[in-house]
Write an enzyme that holds these catalytic residues in place. Structure first.
Site, PDB file in Angstrom:
ATOM      1  N   ASP A 104       0.873  -1.163   0.000  1.00  0.00           N
ATOM      2  CA  ASP A 104       0.000   0.000   0.000  1.00  0.00           C
ATOM      3  C   ASP A 104       0.916   1.220   0.000  1.00  0.00           C
ATOM      4  OD1 ASP A 104      -2.307   1.613   0.199  1.00  0.00           O
ATOM      5  OD2 ASP A 104      -2.126   1.667   2.379  1.00  0.00           O
ATOM      6  N   ASP A 117      -0.106   5.005   0.937  1.00  0.00           N
ATOM      7  CA  ASP A 117      -0.345   5.995   1.986  1.00  0.00           C
ATOM      8  C   ASP A 117      -0.204   5.372   3.368  1.00  0.00           C
ATOM      9  OD1 ASP A 117      -0.965   7.581  -0.178  1.00  0.00           O
ATOM     10  OD2 ASP A 117      -3.125   7.362   0.053  1.00  0.00           O
TER      11      ASP A 117
END
Length: 240
Positions: free
Chosen positions: A15, A17
């Site tokens: 991922d 963020d």
């Protein structure tokens, strides 16, 4: 210290963020500004928007889904609208587009850099020959990677744009992660998912992935474990 035997895996699916870059802070600020203004102007009887609302309803979800989830939690009904809605439209899409504009402004003004521990892990995996991809619900992921100087390090990016084009359901469904592994040519059972959002670890747990790593940037260690993470770390450097 949590040790991962990277020889057991062929790919790392990150991922973005809150895992590679602290963009979660920019997202949180943008969501807070957008929702606080909306509540102030259109639902003043509602409690103020809080950081917990971000973790409960927005974190890790596609943008419009996050808007709808938060509004439903407050019993507020708005038309869904269309992705082309202007930023001042009182629709789910309009609010999502307003948040995106705020995010873009903050990113341009402040810039972004990778977490030092995350950069060290990425460099280690590059040397070890572990394939890497970024899997993000954000449609800003390419801009964030470019701003952080990381665009060339990931041959595969599955973001909100790709998910929309391919018709892939977002997290907590595993489809975007599975698609990233497929693009890398790696079986999901040989891929590691690295996530800081509850919806993201649920996506990893829902698929046949070799390992799901939760990164606790505020969601809570036990919450991530309950969501399906196999291990939880506070920083990716712990995985070296």
């Amino acid at each position: 210290m949590t040790v991962v035997h990277w020889d057991d895996y062929d790919a790392a699916l990150f991922d973005l963020d809150g895992v590679i870059t602290p963009t979660a802070e920019i997202h949180m600020h943008a969501w807070e500004r957008m929702f606080s203004g909306f509540l102030r102007d259109h639902a003043p009887d509602q409690p103020a928007y809080t950081d917990q609302d971000y973790f409960d309803h927005v974190d890790g979800r596609p943008r419009y889904e996050g808007v709808a989830h938060f509004l439903a939690s407050r019993g507020i009904e708005l038309p869904h609208g269309e992705p082309s809605d202007p930023e001042d439209a009182l629709t789910v899409c309009g609010l999502g587009n307003r948040k995106n504009a705020v995010f873009t402004e903050v990113l341009r003004e402040e810039g972004i850099a990778a977490y030092p521990g995350s950069l060290r892990l990425i460099e280690h995996l590059e040397r070890a020959g572990v394939a890497m991809a970024v899997v993000s619900s954000s449609k800003n992921a390419a801009d964030v990677l470019a701003t952080a100087g990381l665009g060339q390090r990931f041959p595969v990016l599955v973001d909100g744009v790709v998910a929309a084009e391919r018709g892939l359901p977002g997290k907590p469904e595993p489809d975007t992660y599975a698609y990233a592994a497929q693009q890398l040519g790696v079986p999901t059972s040989r891929a590691v998912v690295l996530e800081d959002a509850v919806s993201g670890v649920r996506a990893g747990a829902a698929g046949d992935f070799g390992l799901v790593v939760g990164v606790d940037r505020g969601a809570g260690r036990q919450v991530l474990l309950d969501g399906g993470a196999d291990v939880v770390v506070g920083d990716l450097e712990e995985l070296l």
